[in-house]
Design an enzyme around this catalytic site. Structure first.
Site: not given
Length: 305
Positions: A48, A140, A170, A197-198
């Site tokens: 992405t 994914y 993932k 990520d957050e």
């Protein structure tokens, strides 16, 4: 292959483009060296963040070849996302990844004609696995973009024995309940790589040891601090950096939670990688200056270095 494992931060690199939109391979090696300097030792390309769906097959092959070439004996892993809008092209990219010596591959499901059942998704992934049987394969899971959303523990249960090279997932979804169920049931057999990520810190409480993300392109140092603090049972220090991370994410959201905003941050922080491709809107000069001001006020530039 059963022993293959991703470790720590895995950057999802931006793809460099010239101002006219053509692929630009020149920055890849210095880009890789910046990642290594930040303690990021693996990459997940053409996903992405890398705008893989906006690239031609020839461009994706060229980009993969370049990353494998420059990463030889330097990167721990180069994972190539091979997912396309159809199975034939996905298989072509999977075979190419094997030929050039990629470490592993990953794929989304088809996104127009979506698999309607878990069995159909497993059948789809099996075809990819058989095309490159010696390469570890990651599914994914990013339902917000693909529209395919099944419980990942059910998927892994159905895939066991049917997708020979499947190594893990993932997991690009904030649903930690789904992630936790899959980790509990199959974490001893398959690797669950967290990719929101957050939620880096909370994902570790569910056993994640590999983290694939876009912000690791410029936040490798503080995110490695979060991982180290968690492992050392220093929750206070881990939370301190995690809260700072959330403040940065809040700014990203204000400017559009898209590749262009983060590419602008990359140019402000590390290296200029050019524009994004349509339909992703590029960040204007005025927006970039305002972004820089907001990041400066939150102490971002000191925090990442």
């Amino acid at each position: 292959m059963a022993d293959f494992k991703l470790n720590g931060l895995v950057a999802a690199p931006f793809t460099p483009f010239h101002e006219n939109g053509d692929l630009n391979l020149t920055p890849i090696e210095p880009y890789m060296n910046l990642l290594l300097a930040d303690g990021v030792k693996s990459v997940f390309i053409c996903g992405t963040t890398g705008e893989g769906p906006s690239m031609t097959l020839a461009e994706r092959k060229s980009l993969a070849e370049k990353w494998v070439q420059v990463g030889k004996d330097k990167l721990e892993a180069v994972v190539v996302h091979v997912g396309c809008g159809n199975l034939r092209e996905t298989i072509e990219l999977a075979r190419h990844a094997k030929e050039i010596g990629a470490s592993a591959i990953a794929s989304i499901p088809s996104v127009f004609f979506k698999p309607k059942t878990i069995d159909l998704l497993v059948d789809y992934m099996r075809e990819i696995s058989l095309a490159a049987p010696d390469l570890p394969l990651y599914y994914y899971h990013i339902p917000g973009l693909t529209g395919t959303d099944f419980p990942m523990d059910d998927f892994l249960g159905a895939a066991k024995g049917r997708v020979p090279s499947l190594r893990g997932i993932k997991f690009g979804d904030p649903n930690l309940i789904n992630f936790g169920h899959a980790s509990e049931r199959f974490g001893h057999e398959y690797q669950m790589c967290f990719s929101k990520d957050e939620l880096l810190l909370p994902s570790m409480t569910f056993g994640s040891e590999a983290f694939v993300g876009s912000t690791y392109n410029f936040c490798g140092k503080p995110c490695n601090r979060i991982i180290a603090a968690f492992k050392n049972k220093d929750l206070e220090s881990a939370q301190k950096d995690q809260f700072k991370f959330l403040a940065m994410v809040k700014i990203i959201v204000q400017y559009g939670l898209n590749v262009a905003t983060q590419k602008a941050m990359m140019s402000l922080s590390r290296i200029d990688l050019g524009p994004t491709r349509a339909p992703i809107p590029n960040t204007s000069a005025e927006q970039k200056e305002a972004l820089k001001k907001d990041l400066t006020e939150m102490g971002y530039f000191e925090w990442i270095n």
